[in-house]
Design a protein around this motif. Structure first.
Motif, mmCIF file in Angstrom:
data_model
loop_
_atom_site.group_PDB
_atom_site.id
_atom_site.type_symbol
_atom_site.label_atom_id
_atom_site.label_comp_id
_atom_site.label_asym_id
_atom_site.label_seq_id
_atom_site.Cartn_x
_atom_site.Cartn_y
_atom_site.Cartn_z
ATOM 1 N N ARG A 219 0.825 -1.208 0.000
ATOM 2 C CA ARG A 219 0.000 0.000 0.000
ATOM 3 C C ARG A 219 0.857 1.255 0.000
ATOM 4 N N ASP B 152 -7.257 0.918 -1.252
ATOM 5 C CA ASP B 152 -7.065 0.991 0.199
ATOM 6 C C ASP B 152 -8.143 0.211 0.927
ATOM 7 N N LEU B 153 -9.390 0.338 0.475
ATOM 8 C CA LEU B 153 -10.475 -0.431 1.091
ATOM 9 C C LEU B 153 -10.295 -1.921 0.821
ATOM 10 N N THR C 100 -7.493 -3.421 0.506
ATOM 11 C CA THR C 100 -6.421 -3.877 1.390
ATOM 12 C C THR C 100 -6.965 -4.207 2.779
ATOM 13 N N LEU C 101 -7.833 -3.347 3.286
ATOM 14 C CA LEU C 101 -8.445 -3.616 4.587
ATOM 15 C C LEU C 101 -9.224 -4.922 4.541
ATOM 16 N N ALA D 180 -8.526 -8.411 6.648
ATOM 17 C CA ALA D 180 -9.574 -8.951 7.513
ATOM 18 C C ALA D 180 -9.947 -10.370 7.093
ATOM 19 N N PHE E 151 -17.358 2.138 5.869
ATOM 20 C CA PHE E 151 -16.706 1.266 4.892
ATOM 21 C C PHE E 151 -17.647 1.005 3.711
ATOM 22 N N LEU F 135 -10.095 5.090 8.380
ATOM 23 C CA LEU F 135 -10.259 3.647 8.549
ATOM 24 C C LEU F 135 -8.922 2.927 8.406
ATOM 25 N N THR F 136 -8.171 3.321 7.382
ATOM 26 C CA THR F 136 -6.879 2.680 7.135
ATOM 27 C C THR F 136 -5.936 2.899 8.305
ATOM 28 N N PHE G 252 -7.099 0.886 11.367
ATOM 29 C CA PHE G 252 -6.943 -0.542 11.105
ATOM 30 C C PHE G 252 -5.479 -0.966 11.222
ATOM 31 N N ALA G 253 -4.593 -0.244 10.509
ATOM 32 C CA ALA G 253 -3.172 -0.595 10.517
ATOM 33 C C ALA G 253 -2.569 -0.421 11.912
#
Length: 940
Positions: free
Chosen positions: A218, A245-246, A248-249, A253, A279, A344-345, A348-349
């Motif tokens: 990313r 990016d979404l 990748t999340l 998951a 999301f 969000l990214t 999350f990270a």
């Protein structure tokens, strides 16, 4: 993938049963393989076209992006599986397939996820039990050729399960594509076995390495596509804050929860219901934008370029509202979603890393048994440190005292700590606690101002506050420009991103990190008494965009309102408001006016009034220009700022404002006298030439440059009256070409035309005429890519100097084919040509300002119109703002006076307006590729 918004009834779009019946009938009716294949392809093309057109119609009527992507994927499924059945039943049927003839067809990658854009590639995996057989090879070959003929771009592979497992272990791209594999057709057992072994032999126990690889991937992708999610021509798929990016999340998951339903995958501890809703909304919006992009262009276009933005806005139902054009409303919505995706990214990270799922080197500690992270309480109640991150004790920290929402970011900056994802999430959810009472709380103001003006990294801290929604709540004036876009080619970022970058530039200047680029600003910064006013003015300088009464007046009102709420003293409030209202003045005077004209400096000094304001305005202007975008600031603009600053400072040192003209005259006379003495000592042969040059010339060039110019003039006298030389000036991001010639009418016009004919762009020019009738023209030029002309091809610079010598002698210059920028992108902008004539801006000249669409040859066309009107150009000043050029000329009539005749003024205005809308050969104007044009100062 997030749950579907509503089921799609594919039978209304592509009836799979009917489609297969049509294919079977075609196979029976057609005679021969060629006829069968043609009939089958015609049927499949019709089904595919119908499905895509229905999806397009639904999208244009308001269907969601996810629904559209799934519908297109479903249509593709039906077409591909029908083709599979036709191939394996009618073309290469294996009635009793052997073990080696078993074959499964699986969708992988984005197609495997069940979403597809109109013109996306499709990724297919043919799974074999072991070595390739003639039957399997024939089926695969027939399928692929048919799919290519149907217009698909197919990424494909044919592998055994062992090969898939081995390659997935070695290659994260393959590992990710198989993560989303789903069976389309063929052997169910084979497909199920691949999924089982993939989860058992590839996924199990490798979560940390997968997370680390995906996050690194990313970061690398962001670096390629542009590090900011607020680039004004974003890449919807690959850009920061985009679909990838979404994805990748979701990949992470899904990898950490293999085999679980989609709904369960998304219900992670780090994602509450609010985050899941964000999301889904972001995914739906971005998929809608991407689908519209593909349908509009008829190709897999992922970049939301200027020429496409108005059309996509229209298709998505956005209209003009007040002073906000539809395209800017749409793009603001886009960037707000990009901001949400960024939040969000980040959460999350950071949560993965905090939970030690993401692998991170820990030195010698990696060899020791892992321990539960210890909480280290801080002196500030409600805050603690855990594993090098700043966290809060809970939501009650903010509920008890909402000022803690500001303290959170101040403490993180002071202690150089990253925010714990839990703290960031809680701050985002608690932003609504910032009410009008908190905004007027002196304690809150103290914390905020300390963060802004004394922080280690105010740009990063303010960006985090913006991402969490805290800054916009505390400073509503700033909140109104969050994600706001200006629909032009000059600004590379959204308004809020530009503002925060400008704040960062001031902090860098204060830290002395730009001493080479901005030596004057670096020297001036320690002399500034009120840094608080400077930082506040920078933060608020663009809050008036779109406001009533124009940006400057509206911004000043917003600044006063914000500063009064902060409880500042009246003098500081008025200083901040003044800076905001006048933040464009210095760049306008430096780039559009002749600094050697006493009236220019006199008028500017009258506006500024004090040395402190001058210092503040210099730093503010430098930061503002530098933060516009890559390549906008250069050494040429720096030189202009230094000249205006030096001349105005000399006025203030000289005494009363009424003595401006006299002070400026002394300033130029003293500088010129000293320079002439030094030149005479260094080269006696140049003394006569230096004596004949006007005083203002010596303020613009170094002693070495003056000596070089004198030598060039002597060479011109020996070579038929003209000589030129050029060199690349990396410090100015341009090539400098100097022309010495005998002065004559239309000399400037011919030189500008020769530069255009060579395919170069003038970004700056200075022209001087000596008392002996010798002209010295200094041009700074770039190529169409915005690089110094001749940097990539030194021979081109030699040819340009030769063309200028010929033009100076009156010879016609050869014209090269123009290589302008993509016309479609600039055609998206509505630009009204304007011409203004001002007899008050100069004591001796009429100032003509012409503004219109930028293009190659515009300078020459405008200069020709002025020359044809019987006027002489004393100086020209070239500026540009993206697609718009703004050129100013100081002109006099045949009698050496101003242009006062009303009829002649009207005729000149009409001629210039005509030059603004058509190029030299009468064709529609073509824009110039590099539109970052600097001022040309020409003093004859």
């Amino acid at each position: 993938m997030p749950p579907r918004l509503r089921p799609t009834r594919l039978e209304y779009v592509v009836d799979g049963v009917r489609l297969r019946a049509q294919l079977s009938a075609a196979a029976l009716e057609a005679s021969g393989d060629v006829a069968q294949r043609k009939a089958a392809l015609d049927i499949l093309k019709a089904a595919l076209f119908r499905g895509r057109m229905i999806a397009k119609e639904r999208l244009e009527n308001g269907a969601g992006g996810i629904e559209t992507a799934r519908l297109l994927s479903g249509v593709t499924d039906e077409v591909i599986t029908a083709l599979w059945d036709f191939t394996t039943v009618h073309i290469f049927r294996a009635r009793n397939p052997t073990e080696g003839e078993r074959l499964a067809l699986m969708a992988v990658g984005g197609y495997g996820r069940g979403t597809l854009a109109p013109y996306s590639d499709i990724d297919l995996l043919f799974v074999r039990p072991y070595k390739q057989t003639a039957h399997a090879e024939s089926v695969i070959e027939y399928m692929l050729y048919a799919l290519w003929d149907l217009g698909f771009k197919v990424g494909h592979a044919s592998r055994t399960i062992d090969e898939c497992v081995k390659l997935a272990r070695e290659d994260f791209t393959i590992r990710t594509s198989i993560l989303e594999a789903r069976r389309l057709a063929g052997d169910e057992t084979l497909a199920a076995e691949l999924v089982r072994r993939y989860q058992a032999e590839v996924v199990k126990g490798t979560g940390a390495e997968f997370v680390a690889a995906k996050l690194k991937e990313r970061d690398d992708r962001h670096a390629r596509a542009g590090a900011s999610r607020y680039m004004v021509e974003p890449n919807v798929k690959e850009g920061k804050g985009g679909l990838r990016d979404l994805n990748t999340l979701f990949w992470i998951a899904q990898y950490l929860h293999p085999g679980e339903p989609i709904e369960k995958v998304m219900q992670l501890e780090m994602f509450g219901q609010r985050e899941v809703r964000i999301f889904i909304r972001a995914f739906d919006f971005l998929w809608a934008v991407r689908s519209h992009l593909h349908f509009t262009t008829g190709r897999p276009e992922e970049r939301l370029t200027f020429d496409l933005q108005p059309e996509i806005a229209r298709r998505m139902g956005y209209g003009d509202r007040g002073d906000a054009p539809a395209v800017e409303r749409f793009m603001r919505r886009y960037f707000l979603f990009a901001k949400e995706v960024g939040s969000l990214t980040r959460v999350f990270a950071a949560k993965l890393e905090a939970d030690r799922v993401k692998s991170a080197p820990r030195g010698i500690s990696r060899l020791l048994p892992s321990r539960r992270p210890k909480r280290k309480p801080l002196a500030e109640p409600g805050f603690h440190e855990v594993s090098g991150r700043l966290d809060v004790d809970g939501a009650e920290t903010f509920e008890r005292d909402p000022v803690n929402l500001l303290r959170l970011f101040k403490l993180a900056d002071e202690r150089n700590l990253d925010l714990h994802p839990d703290a960031f999430t809680l701050a985002t959810r608690a932003a609504g606690l910032i009410t009008s009472a908190v905004r007027r709380d002196p304690a809150a103001a103290k914390v905020f101002l300390a963060t802004l003006t004394q922080g280690r990294d105010p740009q990063r801290t303010l960006a985090l506050m913006t991402e969490a929604g805290v800054l916009g709540r505390y400073m509503p004036e700033f909140g109104r420009i969050v994600a706001q876009m200006q629909f032009n080619m000059y600004h590379s970022y959204t308004v809020d991103e530009h503002t925060l970058r400008a704040v960062g530039v001031i902090a860098e200047i204060a830290a002395g990190r730009f001493a080479e680029d901005h030596p004057l600003s670096t020297l001036v910064m320690p002399l500034i008494d009120d840094r608080e006013a400077l930082f506040l003015a920078m933060l608020l300088h663009d809050t008036g965009k779109g406001g009533v009464g124009g940006q400057e007046k509206a911004g000043a009102r917003a600044a006063r309102q914000a500063c009064e709420r902060l409880g500042l003293e009246r003098s500081k409030i008025e200083l901040v408001a003044w800076l905001v209202e006048h933040h464009l003045v210095m760049s306008d005077y430096a780039q559009k006016r002749d600094i050697s004209d006493p009236r220019t400096v006199s008028d500017f000094a009258a506006i500024v009034q004090t040395p402190e304001r001058l210092r503040l305005l210099l730093v503010l202007t430098v930061a503002d220009i530098r933060a516009v975008g890559p390549g906008v600031w250069n050494g040429w603009k720096g030189q202009l700022m230094r000249e205006l600053y030096g001349a105005t400072e000399a006025v203030f040192r000289g005494g009363r404002g009424s003595d401006t003209a006299a002070a400026l005259k002394r300033y130029h006379e003293n500088a010129a006298y000293d320079a002439r003495v030094r030149v005479a000592r260094a080269d006696p042969a140049s003394e006569a030439w230096a004596d004949a040059m006007e005083d203002a010339y010596f303020s613009a060039f170094t002693e070495a440059e003056v000596l070089a110019h004198a030598g060039l003039s002597r060479r011109a006298a020996q070579a038929g009256g003209a000589a030129a030389e050029g060199k690349v000036r990396a410090d100015r991001n341009a090539a400098e070409v100097v022309v010495a010639a005998t002065d004559r009418p239309r000399l400037f016009v011919d030189l500008a035309a020769a530069i255009t004919g060579a395919g170069a762009n003038v970004v700056g020019a200075r022209v001087f005429t000596s008392r002996s009738g010798q002209a010295l023209d200094v041009f700074n030029v770039q190529d169409v890519t915005g690089q110094p002309y001749g940097a990539a091809d030194p021979r081109a610079l030699v040819r340009l100097t030769q063309a200028l010598e010929a033009a100076a002698r009156g010879e016609a210059a050869p014209r090269e084919p123009r290589r302008g920028a993509d016309q479609a992108r600039t055609a998206a902008f509505s630009i009204t040509p304007t011409v203004m004539l001002d007899n008050d801006a100069s004591e001796t000249s009429t100032v003509v300002e012409a503004s219109g669409r930028d293009r190659p040859g515009l300078l020459a066309a405008l200069a020709r119109a002025i020359s044809d009107a019987g006027l002489s150009i004393l100086s020209a000043h070239i500026d540009g703002y993206g697609e718009r050029a703004v050129d100013a000329f100081y002109v006099v009539g045949p009698d050496g006076g101003k242009l006062t005749d009303g009829r002649k003024r009207h005729a000149l205005k009409a001629a210039l307006e005509a030059a603004l809308v058509a190029d030299d050969d009468g064709a529609p104007a073509r824009p110039r590729a590099n539109l970052q044009r600097a001022r040309a100062s020409v003093a004859r």
